[in-house]
Design an enzyme around this catalytic site. Structure first.
Site, PDB file in Angstrom:
ATOM      1  N   LYS A  13       0.931  -1.028  -0.077  1.00 17.22           N
ATOM      2  CA  LYS A  13       0.038  -0.105  -0.123  1.00 17.22           C
ATOM      3  C   LYS A  13       1.021   1.333  -0.084  1.00 17.22           C
ATOM      4  O   LYS A  13       0.566   2.293  -0.658  1.00 17.22           O
ATOM      5  CB  LYS A  13      -1.045   0.092   1.040  1.00 17.22           C
ATOM      6  CG  LYS A  13      -1.600  -1.501   1.184  1.00 17.22           C
ATOM      7  CD  LYS A  13      -2.698  -1.067   2.783  1.00 17.22           C
ATOM      8  CE  LYS A  13      -2.102  -1.012   4.010  1.00 17.22           C
ATOM      9  NZ  LYS A  13      -1.466  -2.181   4.253  1.00 17.22           N
ATOM     10  N   ARG A  88      -9.058   0.428   9.825  1.00 14.01           N
ATOM     11  CA  ARG A  88      -8.521  -1.041   9.924  1.00 14.01           C
ATOM     12  C   ARG A  88      -9.500  -1.781  10.912  1.00 14.01           C
ATOM     13  O   ARG A  88      -9.499  -3.051  10.964  1.00 14.01           O
ATOM     14  CB  ARG A  88      -7.082  -1.062  10.733  1.00 14.01           C
ATOM     15  CG  ARG A  88      -6.157  -1.331   9.901  1.00 14.01           C
ATOM     16  CD  ARG A  88      -4.833  -1.058  10.918  1.00 14.01           C
ATOM     17  NE  ARG A  88      -3.535  -1.906  10.462  1.00 14.01           N
ATOM     18  CZ  ARG A  88      -2.453  -1.151   9.869  1.00 14.01           C
ATOM     19  NH1 ARG A  88      -2.480   0.197   9.606  1.00 14.01           N
ATOM     20  NH2 ARG A  88      -1.482  -1.767   9.695  1.00 14.01           N
ATOM     21  N   ARG A 122      12.165  -6.698   4.451  1.00 18.30           N
ATOM     22  CA  ARG A 122      12.050  -5.484   4.055  1.00 18.30           C
ATOM     23  C   ARG A 122      12.842  -4.388   4.828  1.00 18.30           C
ATOM     24  O   ARG A 122      13.321  -4.639   5.844  1.00 18.30           O
ATOM     25  CB  ARG A 122      10.503  -5.101   4.197  1.00 18.30           C
ATOM     26  CG  ARG A 122      10.240  -3.538   4.212  1.00 18.30           C
ATOM     27  CD  ARG A 122       8.698  -3.249   4.225  1.00 18.30           C
ATOM     28  NE  ARG A 122       8.240  -3.311   5.311  1.00 18.30           N
ATOM     29  CZ  ARG A 122       6.861  -2.844   5.563  1.00 18.30           C
ATOM     30  NH1 ARG A 122       6.033  -2.469   4.690  1.00 18.30           N
ATOM     31  NH2 ARG A 122       6.453  -2.638   6.812  1.00 18.30           N
ATOM     32  N   ARG A 150      12.408  -1.771  10.034  1.00 18.92           N
ATOM     33  CA  ARG A 150      11.357  -1.775  11.133  1.00 18.92           C
ATOM     34  C   ARG A 150      11.285  -2.599  12.209  1.00 18.92           C
ATOM     35  O   ARG A 150      11.363  -3.682  12.013  1.00 18.92           O
ATOM     36  CB  ARG A 150       9.770  -1.543  10.414  1.00 18.92           C
ATOM     37  CG  ARG A 150       9.636  -0.267   9.908  1.00 18.92           C
ATOM     38  CD  ARG A 150       8.200  -0.227   9.108  1.00 18.92           C
ATOM     39  NE  ARG A 150       7.052  -0.841   9.890  1.00 18.92           N
ATOM     40  CZ  ARG A 150       5.818  -0.514   9.574  1.00 18.92           C
ATOM     41  NH1 ARG A 150       5.641   0.061   8.341  1.00 18.92           N
ATOM     42  NH2 ARG A 150       4.912  -0.929   9.998  1.00 18.92           N
ATOM     43  N   ARG A 161       0.567  -9.453  13.062  1.00 21.79           N
ATOM     44  CA  ARG A 161      -0.149  -8.366  12.300  1.00 21.79           C
ATOM     45  C   ARG A 161      -1.057  -9.000  11.508  1.00 21.79           C
ATOM     46  O   ARG A 161      -2.109  -8.546  11.099  1.00 21.79           O
ATOM     47  CB  ARG A 161       1.008  -7.566  11.758  1.00 21.79           C
ATOM     48  CG  ARG A 161       1.667  -6.567  12.729  1.00 21.79           C
ATOM     49  CD  ARG A 161       3.189  -6.090  12.325  1.00 21.79           C
ATOM     50  NE  ARG A 161       2.970  -5.143  10.992  1.00 21.79           N
ATOM     51  CZ  ARG A 161       4.147  -4.886  10.324  1.00 21.79           C
ATOM     52  NH1 ARG A 161       5.226  -5.705  10.587  1.00 21.79           N
ATOM     53  NH2 ARG A 161       3.835  -4.199   9.359  1.00 21.79           N
TER      54      ARG A 161
END
Ligand code: AMP
Length: 207
Positions: A13, A88, A122, A150, A161
């Protein structure tokens, strides 16, 4: 144009939002980025959010809604934006309805195992924010800057998550489908291919 970018963490996203911002000048509102900005600046909001972010849980609705409400008040009625990472929960979506009228919701579809692989490798550039993979690069391929990971991109938190996504966010798919606002895109492709699908979708009427 007022859009919601919907999809699991790691669906791309943020990457698509950056491309849309660059190519279409749409403002990008990412609730995750707003929390990380607050955390970096040690604000009470950031410190409160951290308690949830570290374990991959959602920050309570009231806190997120207040932050989004403040952010949206910076926009004039005719100004377009993309919401990334918000809403969310159904409660957040209902709240958003009282704040603005959406033109569409783009759902980025991708399998969990692809996401786990993507997020645990990532890396983000400290200088330009470019998102890349530690599997392919040790410096930013775009500007040569240093890469960081992160805190919540470790496998345990990623799986938590994803669980939260399936339980709390997935109901939004039916919520927006019922309103005729949902557009679905296959997100398991290269960013430029996904972007081509986004552009095609935006240039076509939903009928
Ligand atoms: P993201 O960068 O979108 O993956 O968000 C990182 C973390 O911020 C999430 O795992 C949540 O803890 C928190 N967060 C971001 N957006 C929301 C939201 N709309 N509602 C609740 N928590 C959120």
């Amino acid at each position: 144009m007022k859009l919601v970018l919907l999809g699991a963490p790691g669906a791309g996203k943020g990457t698509q939002a950056a491309l849309l911002k660059e190519n279409h000048g749409l403002a990008h509102i990412s609730t995750g980025d707003l929390f990380r900005f607050n955390l970096k600046n040690n604000t009470p909001l950031g410190l409160e959010a951290k308690k949830y972010m570290d374990s991959g849980q959602l920050v309570p609705d009231e806190i997120v809604m207040k932050m989004v409400s403040d952010k949206l008040s910076e926009f004039k009625n005719d100004e377009g934006f993309m919401l990334d990472g918000f809403p969310r929960t159904v409660a957040q979506a209902e709240f958003l309805e009282t704040k603005t009228k959406l033109d569409g919701v783009i759902l980025f579809k991708i399998a969990d195992e692809v996401i786990v692989k993507r997020l645990t490798s990532r890396a983000i550039c400290k200088d330009c924010g470019n998102v890349t993979s530690t599997l392919a690069h040790d410096k930013c391929p775009s500007c040569g800057g240093e890469l960081y990971k992160r805190d919540d991109d470790n496998e345990v938190t990623v799986r938590s998550r994803l669980k939260v996504f399936h339980e709390q966010t997935e109901p939004l798919i039916d919520f927006y489908r019922a309103k005729g606002l949902l557009y679905e895109i296959d997100a398991d492709k290269k960013p430029e291919e996904v972007f081509a699908s986004v552009i095609e979708l935006l240039h076509h009427d939903k009928n």
